[in-house]
Design a protein around this motif. Structure first.
Motif, PDB file in Angstrom:
ATOM      1  N   ASP A   1       0.815  -1.210   0.000  1.00  0.00           N
ATOM      2  CA  ASP A   1       0.000   0.000   0.000  1.00  0.00           C
ATOM      3  C   ASP A   1       0.850   1.263   0.000  1.00  0.00           C
ATOM      4  O   ASP A   1       0.536   2.233  -0.689  1.00  0.00           O
ATOM      5  CB  ASP A   1      -0.928  -0.020   1.226  1.00  0.00           C
ATOM      6  CG  ASP A   1      -1.872   1.165   1.241  1.00  0.00           C
ATOM      7  OD1 ASP A   1      -2.665   1.300   0.297  1.00  0.00           O
ATOM      8  OD2 ASP A   1      -1.805   1.965   2.197  1.00  0.00           O
ATOM      9  N   TYR A   2       1.942   1.278   0.776  1.00  0.00           N
ATOM     10  CA  TYR A   2       2.738   2.504   0.876  1.00  0.00           C
ATOM     11  C   TYR A   2       3.415   2.868  -0.437  1.00  0.00           C
ATOM     12  O   TYR A   2       3.757   4.024  -0.672  1.00  0.00           O
ATOM     13  CB  TYR A   2       3.760   2.411   2.015  1.00  0.00           C
ATOM     14  CG  TYR A   2       4.928   1.477   1.781  1.00  0.00           C
ATOM     15  CD1 TYR A   2       6.118   1.950   1.258  1.00  0.00           C
ATOM     16  CD2 TYR A   2       4.848   0.120   2.112  1.00  0.00           C
ATOM     17  CE1 TYR A   2       7.193   1.115   1.057  1.00  0.00           C
ATOM     18  CE2 TYR A   2       5.923  -0.726   1.914  1.00  0.00           C
ATOM     19  CZ  TYR A   2       7.090  -0.228   1.388  1.00  0.00           C
ATOM     20  OH  TYR A   2       8.157  -1.066   1.178  1.00  0.00           O
ATOM     21  N   LYS A   3       3.591   1.887  -1.318  1.00  0.00           N
ATOM     22  CA  LYS A   3       4.156   2.159  -2.647  1.00  0.00           C
ATOM     23  C   LYS A   3       3.090   2.654  -3.629  1.00  0.00           C
ATOM     24  O   LYS A   3       3.404   3.054  -4.748  1.00  0.00           O
ATOM     25  CB  LYS A   3       4.815   0.897  -3.207  1.00  0.00           C
ATOM     26  CG  LYS A   3       6.180   0.594  -2.611  1.00  0.00           C
ATOM     27  CD  LYS A   3       7.236   1.574  -3.087  1.00  0.00           C
ATOM     28  CE  LYS A   3       8.640   1.141  -2.724  1.00  0.00           C
ATOM     29  NZ  LYS A   3       9.657   2.087  -3.220  1.00  0.00           N
ATOM     30  N   GLY A   4       1.821   2.579  -3.209  1.00  0.00           N
ATOM     31  CA  GLY A   4       0.748   3.139  -4.016  1.00  0.00           C
ATOM     32  C   GLY A   4       0.137   2.218  -5.043  1.00  0.00           C
ATOM     33  O   GLY A   4      -0.754   2.642  -5.801  1.00  0.00           O
TER      34      GLY A   4
ATOM     35  N   LEU B   1      12.480  -1.161 -19.721  1.00  0.00           N
ATOM     36  CA  LEU B   1      12.103   0.241 -19.890  1.00  0.00           C
ATOM     37  C   LEU B   1      11.857   0.579 -21.351  1.00  0.00           C
ATOM     38  O   LEU B   1      10.945   1.361 -21.672  1.00  0.00           O
ATOM     39  CB  LEU B   1      13.197   1.141 -19.311  1.00  0.00           C
ATOM     40  CG  LEU B   1      13.361   1.105 -17.783  1.00  0.00           C
ATOM     41  CD1 LEU B   1      14.588   1.889 -17.355  1.00  0.00           C
ATOM     42  CD2 LEU B   1      12.116   1.645 -17.086  1.00  0.00           C
ATOM     43  N   SER B   2      12.625  -0.014 -22.234  1.00  0.00           N
ATOM     44  CA  SER B   2      12.476   0.270 -23.666  1.00  0.00           C
ATOM     45  C   SER B   2      11.152  -0.248 -24.225  1.00  0.00           C
ATOM     46  O   SER B   2      10.730   0.172 -25.307  1.00  0.00           O
ATOM     47  CB  SER B   2      13.643  -0.347 -24.447  1.00  0.00           C
ATOM     48  OG  SER B   2      14.866   0.250 -24.067  1.00  0.00           O
ATOM     49  N   SER B   3      10.502  -1.145 -23.479  1.00  0.00           N
ATOM     50  CA  SER B   3       9.217  -1.692 -23.940  1.00  0.00           C
ATOM     51  C   SER B   3       8.029  -0.895 -23.413  1.00  0.00           C
ATOM     52  O   SER B   3       6.876  -1.226 -23.709  1.00  0.00           O
ATOM     53  CB  SER B   3       9.085  -3.154 -23.492  1.00  0.00           C
ATOM     54  OG  SER B   3       8.915  -3.241 -22.087  1.00  0.00           O
ATOM     55  N   LEU B   4       8.305   0.157 -22.626  1.00  0.00           N
ATOM     56  CA  LEU B   4       7.234   0.929 -21.997  1.00  0.00           C
ATOM     57  C   LEU B   4       7.115   2.320 -22.604  1.00  0.00           C
ATOM     58  O   LEU B   4       8.080   2.872 -23.143  1.00  0.00           O
ATOM     59  CB  LEU B   4       7.501   1.050 -20.492  1.00  0.00           C
ATOM     60  CG  LEU B   4       7.679  -0.263 -19.716  1.00  0.00           C
ATOM     61  CD1 LEU B   4       8.079   0.029 -18.278  1.00  0.00           C
ATOM     62  CD2 LEU B   4       6.413  -1.095 -19.763  1.00  0.00           C
ATOM     63  N   ASP B   5       5.917   2.883 -22.490  1.00  0.00           N
ATOM     64  CA  ASP B   5       5.675   4.250 -22.957  1.00  0.00           C
ATOM     65  C   ASP B   5       5.650   5.249 -21.809  1.00  0.00           C
ATOM     66  O   ASP B   5       5.811   6.452 -22.014  1.00  0.00           O
ATOM     67  CB  ASP B   5       4.328   4.323 -23.696  1.00  0.00           C
ATOM     68  CG  ASP B   5       4.281   3.411 -24.911  1.00  0.00           C
ATOM     69  OD1 ASP B   5       5.268   3.373 -25.664  1.00  0.00           O
ATOM     70  OD2 ASP B   5       3.248   2.724 -25.089  1.00  0.00           O
ATOM     71  N   CYS B   6       5.432   4.744 -20.600  1.00  0.00           N
ATOM     72  CA  CYS B   6       5.350   5.633 -19.436  1.00  0.00           C
ATOM     73  C   CYS B   6       5.485   4.806 -18.165  1.00  0.00           C
ATOM     74  O   CYS B   6       4.951   3.696 -18.087  1.00  0.00           O
ATOM     75  CB  CYS B   6       4.005   6.367 -19.440  1.00  0.00           C
ATOM     76  SG  CYS B   6       3.745   7.477 -18.029  1.00  0.00           S
ATOM     77  N   ILE B   7       6.219   5.333 -17.188  1.00  0.00           N
ATOM     78  CA  ILE B   7       6.341   4.711 -15.870  1.00  0.00           C
ATOM     79  C   ILE B   7       5.504   5.526 -14.882  1.00  0.00           C
ATOM     80  O   ILE B   7       5.456   6.753 -14.974  1.00  0.00           O
ATOM     81  CB  ILE B   7       7.820   4.692 -15.410  1.00  0.00           C
ATOM     82  CG1 ILE B   7       8.609   3.630 -16.166  1.00  0.00           C
ATOM     83  CG2 ILE B   7       7.933   4.460 -13.918  1.00  0.00           C
ATOM     84  CD1 ILE B   7       8.454   2.240 -15.615  1.00  0.00           C
ATOM     85  N   ILE B   8       4.883   4.845 -13.923  1.00  0.00           N
ATOM     86  CA  ILE B   8       4.133   5.538 -12.884  1.00  0.00           C
ATOM     87  C   ILE B   8       4.709   5.166 -11.523  1.00  0.00           C
ATOM     88  O   ILE B   8       4.901   3.986 -11.217  1.00  0.00           O
ATOM     89  CB  ILE B   8       2.632   5.189 -12.932  1.00  0.00           C
ATOM     90  CG1 ILE B   8       2.067   5.492 -14.324  1.00  0.00           C
ATOM     91  CG2 ILE B   8       1.867   5.969 -11.864  1.00  0.00           C
ATOM     92  CD1 ILE B   8       0.605   5.120 -14.493  1.00  0.00           C
ATOM     93  N   VAL B   9       5.013   6.174 -10.701  1.00  0.00           N
ATOM     94  CA  VAL B   9       5.519   5.977  -9.344  1.00  0.00           C
ATOM     95  C   VAL B   9       4.519   6.648  -8.396  1.00  0.00           C
ATOM     96  O   VAL B   9       4.631   7.835  -8.098  1.00  0.00           O
ATOM     97  CB  VAL B   9       6.927   6.577  -9.168  1.00  0.00           C
ATOM     98  CG1 VAL B   9       7.486   6.240  -7.792  1.00  0.00           C
ATOM     99  CG2 VAL B   9       7.874   6.079 -10.259  1.00  0.00           C
ATOM    100  N   PRO B  10       3.519   5.885  -7.898  1.00  0.00           N
ATOM    101  CA  PRO B  10       2.400   6.480  -7.159  1.00  0.00           C
ATOM    102  C   PRO B  10       2.534   6.441  -5.639  1.00  0.00           C
ATOM    103  O   PRO B  10       1.544   6.328  -4.920  1.00  0.00           O
ATOM    104  CB  PRO B  10       1.232   5.595  -7.606  1.00  0.00           C
ATOM    105  CG  PRO B  10       1.861   4.234  -7.751  1.00  0.00           C
ATOM    106  CD  PRO B  10       3.297   4.464  -8.191  1.00  0.00           C
TER     107      PRO B  10
END
Length: 451
Positions: free
Chosen positions: A293-296, A349-358
Motif C-alpha cells: 500500500d505505501y508504494k501506491g 524500460l524500452s518496452s514501456l511508454d510511461c512509468i508511474i511511481v504512485p
C-alpha cells in the motif's frame, strides 16, 4: 582523500537503491581516493566486542565488517525499542588504530541501522567529519516510512504514536535471523521462503485498526527513549546530504538546526539511453516495485480498473514486482510480469511508454524515475516522490497530487497519447547531466566544504 563509508551491506548479498548507490559511489571515488567500506556484520552470532574486522577487497575498496552490530530493522518496524540502542562494548584501541593508521578524514553514513551511536561519537572525537545521506527516515521514524498505523502520513514522532505503529512488528530474534549470513546463504540457494512470507505479513498489518489501549505506558516510555537516542545520534552529523528537496523538508520538520545540501543521487547503471518514443494504438504503462500500500500500487490498480470499466481499453499496465505472475482477475489490461534481473532493466524500460511511481509514503528519491527518463520514458510521480525535483524540470504536469488528479491525467493521456510523445521530446531536448562520475565529483566537493 581517505573516506570510510558505512552501509548495511554490498551487492549482491544486500540489494536496494541505497545499497547500489553506496557501492557505485565507492567504486567511483576509489579511482582517485582511498576508500574503505564498513558493512554491518553478522547479527545472529554475537561477539563480546564491536570491532572493525577485515572482510575482503573489492577492486580498490578495502571492506571491513562491524562485529556485534545492532539489529537492522530493514523494511520492518521495531517491537523491542531497547534492542535498537542496547549497551555495547567496542574495542576503542582497534577502531582508533584503524582510523588513525588509514588517516580517515570523512565517515559517510548511508544508514544508521546496525551502527551504534557511541562508535560514531568516538570516531567523530578523533577528528573525522561525519556525512549522512538521507536514503530513508530511519531514526526519525522507527517504522522507517513515516506512515502511521492508519496508513496516512505522519507529522510527529512521540512514544505513543510510535508504539501504536509498531505494535505488530516482528521480534528482534526474527530480525537477527533475517539479517544473518546464515539466512543470506540459505536464501541464495532458494531452500526456504518462510521469512519472505512473514515479511509480507508484517507489512500488511499497517492498516489494522488499533488504539492506545493496545500498548502500555512502559513501551511508550521505551519508544521515547529510542527517539531521544536518535536525536542525539543526528546531532553527530556534520552535514546532511539530502537526496531530494522533499527529504530536506521532512528532516527539517522533525530535526531543528541541521545543516545540509540537496544533491540528487545517481547510480552507475543510469546512463544516457534516450531515444524517441513512438506510441501506436495502445499505451503501455509500467509499475516497478512492491505491491504494498505505501508504494501506491493498490491505488494505481483501482484507478486503472475504473478506467477499463469506463471503456478505456487502449492501454496495458505491466507490473514488475517479483510477487505475482499473470493477468489481473479484475482488470485484464493489468499484467504481472515475471521477476527480472537488473541487467534486464534497460530492455524492460524500452518496452514501456510511461512509468508511474504512485507512492503514498515520502519516497526520499526514486532511482527508477531517473533511470526511466534516462531512456527517454516519461514518468508520472506522486507529490510524495523525491524525484519530482527532476520531473518538474521537464514538465510539472507529470506530478499528481491526489487519486482524482492521477485519474484525470491518465484519462487525458489515453484520449491523447501525444502528451507522452511531447514529454519525450522535452526529455530529448534537455542536456543529460546525471552521471556517476559527475556526481562523485560533486560529493567530493561537498566533503571538502567541511574543512
Amino acid at each position: 582523500m581517505n573516506i570510510l563509508h558505512y552501509t548495511i551491506g554490498l551487492p549482491p548479498t544486500r540489494h536496494g537503491g541505497s545499497v547500489q548507490y553506496a557501492y557505485d559511489l565507492m567504486v567511483e571515488q576509489s579511482k582517485t581516493n582511498n576508500v574503505f567500506a564498513l558493512i554491518c556484520g553478522d547479527t545472529l552470532f554475537r561477539s563480546s566486542k564491536c570491532r572493525f574486522k577485515r572482510h575482503s577487497q573489492n577492486g580498490n575498496i578495502q571492506i571491513y565488517s562491524l562485529t556485534d552490530p545492532l539489529t537492522p530493522t530493514l523494511i520492518y518496524g521495531v517491537s523491542d525499542p531497547d534492542s535498537q540502542h542496547r549497551d555495547i562494548d567496542f574495542d576503542r584501541e582497534d577502531i582508533r588504530n584503524f582510523i588513525q593508521s588509514n588517516k580517515i578524514e570523512i565517515m559517510h553514513l548511508h544508514t544508521l541501522m546496525g551502527l551504534h551511536k557511541s562508535i560514531v561519537e568516538f570516531i567523530k572525537g578523533l577528528g573525522v567529519k561525519i556525512i549522512y545521506t538521507s536514503h530513508d527516515f530511519h531514526g526519525i521514524c522507527p517504522h522507517y516510512n513515516l506512515l502511521n498505523h492508519t496508513g496516512t502520513l505522519c507529522s510527529k514522532s512521540d512514544g505513543a504514536s510510535c508504539a501504536l505503529c509498531n505494535v505488530n512488528e516482528p521480534s528482534d530474534n526474527f530480525l537477527r535471523i533475517a539479517n544473518s549470513s546464515l539466512y543470506h546463504f540459505i536464501k541464495k540457494r532458494g531452500i526456504i521462503n518462510a521469512i519472505k512470507k512473514l515479511k509480507k505479513k508484517s507489512i500488511t498489518t499497517l492498516s489494522k485498526k488499533i488504539d492506545i489501549s493496545d500498548v502500555d505506558d512502559e513501551i511508550i516510555g521505551k519508544f521515547n527513549q529510542l527517539l531521544n537516542y536518535y536525536k542525539e545520534y543526528f546531532l553527530l552529523i556534520d552535514k546532511f546530504h539530502f537526496n531530494s528537496t522533499q527529504t530536506k523538508v521532512v528532516f527539517n520538520q522533525f530535526l531543528s538546526g541541521i545543516d545540509g545540501k540537496v544533491i540528487p543521487v545517481v547510480t552507475s547503471g543510469i546512463k544516457d539511453n534516450r531515444k524517441p518514443l513512438n506510441i501506436h494504438t495502445r499505451v503501455t504503462f509500467g509499475f516497478i516495485g512492491s505491491l504494498n500500500d505505501y508504494k501506491g500500487f493498490p491505488l494505481l490498480k483501482s484507478i486503472f480498473t475504473q478506467l477499463y470499466n469506463d471503456g478505456y481499453h487502449n492501454f496495458k499496465l505491466k507490473v514488475y514486482s517479483g510477487e505475482l505472475i499473470g493477468f489481473d482477475l479484475e482488470c485484464p489490461a493489468i499484467e504481472y510480469c515475471p521477476p527480472y534481473k537488473y541487467s534486464e532493466i534497460s530492455n524492460i524500460l524500452s518496452s514501456l511508454d510511461c512509468i508511474i511511481v504512485p507512492s503514498k509514503w515520502y519516497e526520499t528519491f526514486s532511482l527508477v524515475t531517473l533511470e526511466a527518463m534516462g531512456h527517454g520514458i516519461p514518468v508520472i510521480v506522486s507529490n510524495n516522490v523525491g524525484a519530482k525535483d527532476i520531473v518538474s524540470q521537464y514538465n510539472p504536469y507529470f506530478i499528481f497530487s491526489s487519486s482524482l488528479d492521477l485519474k484525470s491525467k491518465l484519462q487525458s493521456i489515453l484520449s491523447n497519447p501525444g502528451i507522452l510523445e511531447s514529454m519525450n521530446d522535452t526529455i530529448l531536448s534537455h542536456s543529460w547531466n546525471f552521471d556517476i562520475s559527475k556526481h562523485s565529483s560533486e560529493i567530493l566537493e561537498f566533503y571538502k566544504s567541511l574543512k
